[in-house]
Design a protein around this motif. Sequence first.
Motif, PDB file in Angstrom:
ATOM      1  N   VAL A 251       6.802 -23.895 -48.545  1.00  0.00           N
ATOM      2  CA  VAL A 251       6.587 -23.856 -47.441  1.00  0.00           C
ATOM      3  C   VAL A 251       5.562 -22.780 -47.127  1.00  0.00           C
ATOM      4  N   PRO A 252       4.609 -22.918 -46.300  1.00  0.00           N
ATOM      5  CA  PRO A 252       3.549 -21.906 -46.282  1.00  0.00           C
ATOM      6  C   PRO A 252       4.233 -20.949 -45.287  1.00  0.00           C
ATOM      7  N   LEU A 253       3.907 -19.523 -46.004  1.00  0.00           N
ATOM      8  CA  LEU A 253       4.658 -18.366 -45.101  1.00  0.00           C
ATOM      9  C   LEU A 253       3.620 -17.915 -44.348  1.00  0.00           C
ATOM     10  N   SER A 254       3.334 -18.431 -43.289  1.00  0.00           N
ATOM     11  CA  SER A 254       2.420 -18.510 -42.100  1.00  0.00           C
ATOM     12  C   SER A 254       2.422 -19.387 -41.210  1.00  0.00           C
ATOM     13  N   GLY A 255       1.786 -19.157 -39.956  1.00  0.00           N
ATOM     14  CA  GLY A 255       1.896 -20.393 -38.811  1.00  0.00           C
ATOM     15  C   GLY A 255       2.724 -19.613 -37.775  1.00  0.00           C
ATOM     16  N   PRO A 256       2.689 -20.375 -36.652  1.00  0.00           N
ATOM     17  CA  PRO A 256       3.127 -19.759 -35.194  1.00  0.00           C
ATOM     18  C   PRO A 256       4.725 -19.720 -35.312  1.00  0.00           C
TER      19      PRO A 256
ATOM     20  N   GLY B 152      17.691 -24.963 -49.432  1.00  0.00           N
ATOM     21  CA  GLY B 152      18.648 -23.986 -49.948  1.00  0.00           C
ATOM     22  C   GLY B 152      18.401 -22.596 -49.750  1.00  0.00           C
ATOM     23  N   ALA B 153      19.409 -21.798 -50.401  1.00  0.00           N
ATOM     24  CA  ALA B 153      19.223 -20.349 -50.274  1.00  0.00           C
ATOM     25  C   ALA B 153      17.994 -19.701 -50.826  1.00  0.00           C
ATOM     26  N   VAL B 154      17.440 -20.366 -51.501  1.00  0.00           N
ATOM     27  CA  VAL B 154      16.174 -19.879 -52.322  1.00  0.00           C
ATOM     28  C   VAL B 154      15.327 -20.966 -51.951  1.00  0.00           C
ATOM     29  N   THR B 155      14.048 -20.546 -51.236  1.00  0.00           N
ATOM     30  CA  THR B 155      13.125 -21.480 -50.819  1.00  0.00           C
ATOM     31  C   THR B 155      11.747 -21.338 -51.234  1.00  0.00           C
ATOM     32  N   PRO B 156      11.063 -22.418 -51.958  1.00  0.00           N
ATOM     33  CA  PRO B 156       9.823 -22.125 -52.601  1.00  0.00           C
ATOM     34  C   PRO B 156       8.866 -21.932 -51.355  1.00  0.00           C
ATOM     35  N   VAL B 157       7.989 -20.819 -51.493  1.00  0.00           N
ATOM     36  CA  VAL B 157       6.908 -20.684 -50.409  1.00  0.00           C
ATOM     37  C   VAL B 157       5.782 -20.622 -50.805  1.00  0.00           C
TER      38      VAL B 157
ATOM     39  N   GLN C  80      15.942 -11.376 -42.379  1.00  0.00           N
ATOM     40  CA  GLN C  80      16.556 -12.063 -41.159  1.00  0.00           C
ATOM     41  C   GLN C  80      17.200 -13.205 -41.649  1.00  0.00           C
ATOM     42  N   GLY C  81      16.657 -13.911 -42.400  1.00  0.00           N
ATOM     43  CA  GLY C  81      17.267 -15.325 -42.967  1.00  0.00           C
ATOM     44  C   GLY C  81      18.770 -14.807 -43.545  1.00  0.00           C
ATOM     45  N   ALA C  82      18.760 -13.872 -44.141  1.00  0.00           N
ATOM     46  CA  ALA C  82      20.171 -13.663 -44.902  1.00  0.00           C
ATOM     47  C   ALA C  82      21.124 -12.925 -43.710  1.00  0.00           C
ATOM     48  N   ASN C  83      20.619 -12.369 -42.885  1.00  0.00           N
ATOM     49  CA  ASN C  83      21.405 -11.818 -41.695  1.00  0.00           C
ATOM     50  C   ASN C  83      22.130 -13.002 -40.912  1.00  0.00           C
ATOM     51  N   SER C  84      21.319 -13.883 -40.973  1.00  0.00           N
ATOM     52  CA  SER C  84      21.903 -15.109 -40.086  1.00  0.00           C
ATOM     53  C   SER C  84      22.482 -16.399 -40.816  1.00  0.00           C
ATOM     54  N   ASP C  85      22.923 -15.991 -42.356  1.00  0.00           N
ATOM     55  CA  ASP C  85      23.246 -16.857 -43.186  1.00  0.00           C
ATOM     56  C   ASP C  85      24.663 -17.635 -42.549  1.00  0.00           C
ATOM     57  N   PRO C  86      24.646 -19.033 -42.272  1.00  0.00           N
ATOM     58  CA  PRO C  86      25.998 -19.062 -41.704  1.00  0.00           C
ATOM     59  C   PRO C  86      27.059 -19.103 -42.718  1.00  0.00           C
ATOM     60  N   GLN C  87      26.983 -18.817 -44.230  1.00  0.00           N
ATOM     61  CA  GLN C  87      28.098 -18.804 -44.890  1.00  0.00           C
ATOM     62  C   GLN C  87      28.860 -17.328 -44.707  1.00  0.00           C
TER      63      GLN C  87
ATOM     64  N   ALA D  38      15.215 -20.993 -36.237  1.00  0.00           N
ATOM     65  CA  ALA D  38      15.424 -22.369 -36.238  1.00  0.00           C
ATOM     66  C   ALA D  38      14.549 -22.812 -37.622  1.00  0.00           C
ATOM     67  N   LEU D  39      13.452 -21.773 -37.979  1.00  0.00           N
ATOM     68  CA  LEU D  39      12.671 -22.233 -39.010  1.00  0.00           C
ATOM     69  C   LEU D  39      13.511 -21.904 -40.190  1.00  0.00           C
ATOM     70  N   TYR D  40      14.169 -20.678 -40.168  1.00  0.00           N
ATOM     71  CA  TYR D  40      15.073 -20.300 -41.400  1.00  0.00           C
ATOM     72  C   TYR D  40      15.943 -21.187 -41.563  1.00  0.00           C
ATOM     73  N   ARG D  41      16.752 -21.784 -40.516  1.00  0.00           N
ATOM     74  CA  ARG D  41      17.791 -22.860 -40.790  1.00  0.00           C
ATOM     75  C   ARG D  41      17.179 -24.029 -41.363  1.00  0.00           C
TER      76      ARG D  41
END
Length: 407
Positions: free
Chosen positions: A6-11, A29-34, A311-318, A19-22
């Motif tokens: 996933v490009p780590l850029s964009g609007p 998964g929990a570790v995303t290639p960017v 922020q992704g970890a703060n909102s982790d549904p787990q 929504a993007l982190y979800r």
Amino acid sequence: MTSAPVPLSGPRFQTEPAALYREMRREHGAVTPVVLDGDIPAWLVLGYRELHQVTGDPALFSRDSDLWNQWDRVPDDWPLLPMIGRKQPSILYTVGERHRERAAMISNALEGVDPFELRAHAEKFADELIDAVCAKGETDIIGDYAALLPVRVLARLYGFSDEEGPGLVTALNDMINGREGALAGQQHLASSMARLLAERKAEPAHDVVSRMLADPSGFTDEEIMQDLMVMMAAGHQPTADWIGNSLRLMLTDARFAASLFGGRNSVAEAMNEVLWEDTPTQNVAGRWASRDTQLGGRRIRAGDLLLLGLQGANSDPQVRTDGSALTGGNNAHFSFGHGEHRCPFPAQEVAEVIARTGIEVVLDRLPDIDLAVPADALARRPSPWLRGLTELPVRFTPTPALGGTPA
């Protein structure tokens, strides 16, 4: 899990990061290639447990950027170099006992800040900034206030003259946003710090820089200068965004309406909710794997860069199973980091005093403040690293200035 990075850029990092982190978590998964600027690969750690593991194991996941296996692909003018530097002798990139000594030096220097003087400085600059706009009945609370306040206070604490504040604001913003002005901003900040350091070596004073120079651990001027740059960058923009994001929440969410009429509990609650739901520091670079390992079902190779998705970890549904907002005393968020490289506690306290004072002065001085544009018209800065508003237009009943020297 899909493998396309996933490009780590964009609007979408500005418009809908939650929504993007979800989506990233669901697809990768929990570790995303960017991929970073220039198609440089990295991993974004979005899982709460995985981030806890990475930040809690400095031997396996090191802050030593020399380990990076992509340096041969990084050009000299790469715009992210101010954030992901090589051979930088700052606290960010030291490890082990030397890092602990540097963290102690910084903590001791900041602990020397008198809390009453700190609040007095914050109130003084906040009142001066409000004085400049209070008779107009409208202002941009970001550009005219939040983006100016923290660095003014920090500059005073460190030993800078008040006149140097505006130039430091511009340099810091350019550097942190990681775009075309990043390297020039870094150079301005470095030259300013070097000049201040020389002045304080010749004539010590009661300030943070003088206390760092007096530390017995034997750090070089270059090391202290680099640490000062880190402290200024980490202390200014996230605190400015903490003010802006908290005021945005209070002006757009009915749960916080009482605070606009003098309530105080809601200020602290709004600030804490922002750290969970809209944290100023979204993603941090980073850690480097010291050997091949496994993390979140991914094979991490020695030298791979792992970005901390706070922020992704703060909102982790787990760990956020009910999805409700956290406004109480739960401080188990990652907004100040974790482990031995987390933000030092005295620095957190300084940031909280500046942010809370800044918010309270606005509510005291402009009690009927309201948004001047629809909430959905508010825009964020173009950065996947820090989350803050480009502007926050507000209106209010004009009031007289308190007086004093204009900011």
